[in-house]
Scaffold this motif. Structure first.
Motif, mmCIF file in Angstrom:
data_model
loop_
_atom_site.group_PDB
_atom_site.id
_atom_site.type_symbol
_atom_site.label_atom_id
_atom_site.label_comp_id
_atom_site.label_asym_id
_atom_site.label_seq_id
_atom_site.Cartn_x
_atom_site.Cartn_y
_atom_site.Cartn_z
ATOM 1 N N PRO A 21 -24.482 8.889 -7.197
ATOM 2 C CA PRO A 21 -24.133 9.741 -8.406
ATOM 3 C C PRO A 21 -22.408 9.958 -8.714
ATOM 4 N N VAL A 22 -22.227 10.147 -9.862
ATOM 5 C CA VAL A 22 -20.960 10.391 -10.284
ATOM 6 C C VAL A 22 -20.207 11.607 -9.724
ATOM 7 N N THR A 23 -19.440 11.621 -8.565
ATOM 8 C CA THR A 23 -18.882 12.580 -8.169
ATOM 9 C C THR A 23 -17.191 12.208 -7.911
ATOM 10 N N GLU A 24 -16.598 13.171 -7.558
ATOM 11 C CA GLU A 24 -15.069 13.279 -7.187
ATOM 12 C C GLU A 24 -14.825 12.070 -6.089
ATOM 13 N N GLU A 25 -15.852 12.366 -5.125
ATOM 14 C CA GLU A 25 -15.602 11.466 -3.802
ATOM 15 C C GLU A 25 -15.983 9.948 -4.126
ATOM 16 N N ARG A 26 -17.144 9.963 -5.018
ATOM 17 C CA ARG A 26 -17.227 8.297 -5.289
ATOM 18 C C ARG A 26 -16.189 7.876 -6.287
ATOM 19 N N ASP A 27 -15.803 8.560 -7.254
ATOM 20 C CA ASP A 27 -14.323 7.941 -7.800
ATOM 21 C C ASP A 27 -13.364 7.739 -6.859
ATOM 22 N N THR A 28 -13.016 8.714 -6.067
ATOM 23 C CA THR A 28 -11.727 8.182 -5.037
ATOM 24 C C THR A 28 -12.046 6.857 -4.175
ATOM 25 N N TRP A 29 -13.555 7.010 -3.848
ATOM 26 C CA TRP A 29 -13.903 5.661 -2.816
ATOM 27 C C TRP A 29 -13.622 4.378 -3.957
ATOM 28 N N MET A 30 -13.879 4.636 -5.147
ATOM 29 C CA MET A 30 -13.949 3.421 -5.999
ATOM 30 C C MET A 30 -12.373 3.013 -6.226
ATOM 31 N N TYR A 31 -11.553 4.126 -6.610
ATOM 32 C CA TYR A 31 -10.188 3.634 -6.460
ATOM 33 C C TYR A 31 -9.564 3.273 -5.275
ATOM 34 N N LEU A 32 -9.989 3.630 -4.129
ATOM 35 C CA LEU A 32 -9.293 3.000 -2.772
ATOM 36 C C LEU A 32 -9.993 1.569 -2.817
ATOM 37 N N LYS A 33 -11.408 1.139 -3.250
ATOM 38 C CA LYS A 33 -11.747 -0.128 -3.285
ATOM 39 C C LYS A 33 -10.729 -1.176 -4.310
ATOM 40 N N ILE A 34 -10.514 -0.546 -5.301
ATOM 41 C CA ILE A 34 -9.547 -1.231 -6.261
ATOM 42 C C ILE A 34 -8.285 -1.623 -5.577
ATOM 43 N N ALA A 35 -7.545 -0.472 -4.784
ATOM 44 C CA ALA A 35 -6.543 -0.535 -4.270
ATOM 45 C C ALA A 35 -6.473 -1.387 -3.107
ATOM 46 N N SER A 36 -7.558 -1.585 -2.464
ATOM 47 C CA SER A 36 -7.853 -2.624 -1.616
ATOM 48 C C SER A 36 -7.684 -3.763 -1.972
ATOM 49 N N LEU A 37 -8.551 -4.014 -2.991
ATOM 50 C CA LEU A 37 -8.713 -5.445 -3.484
ATOM 51 C C LEU A 37 -7.318 -6.189 -4.071
ATOM 52 N N SER A 38 -6.699 -5.140 -4.857
ATOM 53 C CA SER A 38 -5.268 -5.365 -5.267
ATOM 54 C C SER A 38 -4.456 -5.697 -4.200
ATOM 55 N N SER A 39 -4.443 -4.912 -3.082
ATOM 56 C CA SER A 39 -3.734 -5.406 -1.822
ATOM 57 C C SER A 39 -3.858 -6.751 -1.595
ATOM 58 N N LYS A 40 -5.206 -7.185 -1.219
ATOM 59 C CA LYS A 40 -5.617 -8.340 -0.700
ATOM 60 C C LYS A 40 -5.088 -9.508 -1.724
ATOM 61 N N ALA A 41 -5.560 -9.026 -3.031
ATOM 62 C CA ALA A 41 -4.963 -10.306 -4.147
ATOM 63 C C ALA A 41 -3.403 -10.264 -3.906
ATOM 64 N N TYR A 42 -2.553 -9.518 -3.892
ATOM 65 C CA TYR A 42 -1.260 -9.572 -3.527
ATOM 66 C C TYR A 42 -0.883 -10.624 -2.390
ATOM 67 N N LEU A 67 -16.468 2.040 -12.370
ATOM 68 C CA LEU A 67 -15.554 3.253 -12.424
ATOM 69 C C LEU A 67 -15.682 3.640 -14.048
ATOM 70 N N PHE A 68 -15.213 2.514 -14.884
ATOM 71 C CA PHE A 68 -15.223 3.002 -16.220
ATOM 72 C C PHE A 68 -16.155 2.220 -17.032
ATOM 73 N N GLU A 69 -17.504 2.753 -17.320
ATOM 74 C CA GLU A 69 -18.590 2.121 -17.757
ATOM 75 C C GLU A 69 -18.302 1.176 -19.096
ATOM 76 N N ASN A 70 -17.354 2.025 -19.945
ATOM 77 C CA ASN A 70 -17.338 1.433 -21.216
ATOM 78 C C ASN A 70 -15.968 0.519 -21.441
ATOM 79 N N ILE A 71 -15.568 0.111 -20.139
ATOM 80 C CA ILE A 71 -14.077 -0.842 -20.227
ATOM 81 C C ILE A 71 -14.346 -2.082 -20.830
ATOM 82 N N VAL A 72 -15.696 -2.798 -20.457
ATOM 83 C CA VAL A 72 -16.164 -4.005 -21.018
ATOM 84 C C VAL A 72 -16.971 -3.916 -22.293
#
Length: 127
Positions: A21-42, A67-72
């Motif tokens: 479900p969409v919650t602040e915790e889910r969004d925080t986890w997803m931001y951390l996942k994006i940050a992790s992927l970005s760090s690995k990409a770097y 995270l942002f369903e209408n981004i695509v």
């Protein structure tokens, strides 16, 4: 592809979103996942592991879309799905300031011309 009630195709992204479900915790986890992927990409760039970078770029694009369903836009999705089904596209990542027009499609060597051709046939302007 499975379907939800009616005629809506069930994508992996829709399935994932239905489980968490969409919650602040889910969004925080997803931001951390994006940050992790970005760090690995770097790190992949620093290590000149460009195949890994391309994979991570696509994974980061998937996380942003979750995270942002209408981004695509539907046009972006249609182009990517067509190219992916044909074996030409590996991943997609939306770029820019959210105007709905700039994105990257990652692909294997030799697929560039096909991607350009199909994008133009859909009225898109490849950069």
């Amino acid at each position: 592809m499975s379907k939800l009630s009616g005629s809506t195709p069930l994508t992996a992204k829709m399935f994932f979103k239905s489980l968490i479900p969409v919650t602040e915790e889910r969004d925080t986890w997803m931001y951390l996942k994006i940050a992790s992927l970005s760090s690995k990409a770097y790190q992949a760039i620093k290590n000149k592991d460009f195949e890994e970078f391309i994979t991570l770029l696509g994974q980061e694009g998937v996380q942003r879309e979750l995270l942002f369903e209408n981004i695509v836009t539907s046009e972006m999705r249609q182009l990517y799905q067509s190219l992916h089904t044909q074996g030409h596209a590996q991943g997609m990542k939306v770029c820019g300031a959210g105007g709905g027009g700039c994105f990257i499609i990652t692909h294997l060597a030799g697929a560039h011309d096909k991607i350009i051709e199909e994008a133009k046939s859909m009225g898109m302007q490849p950069l």
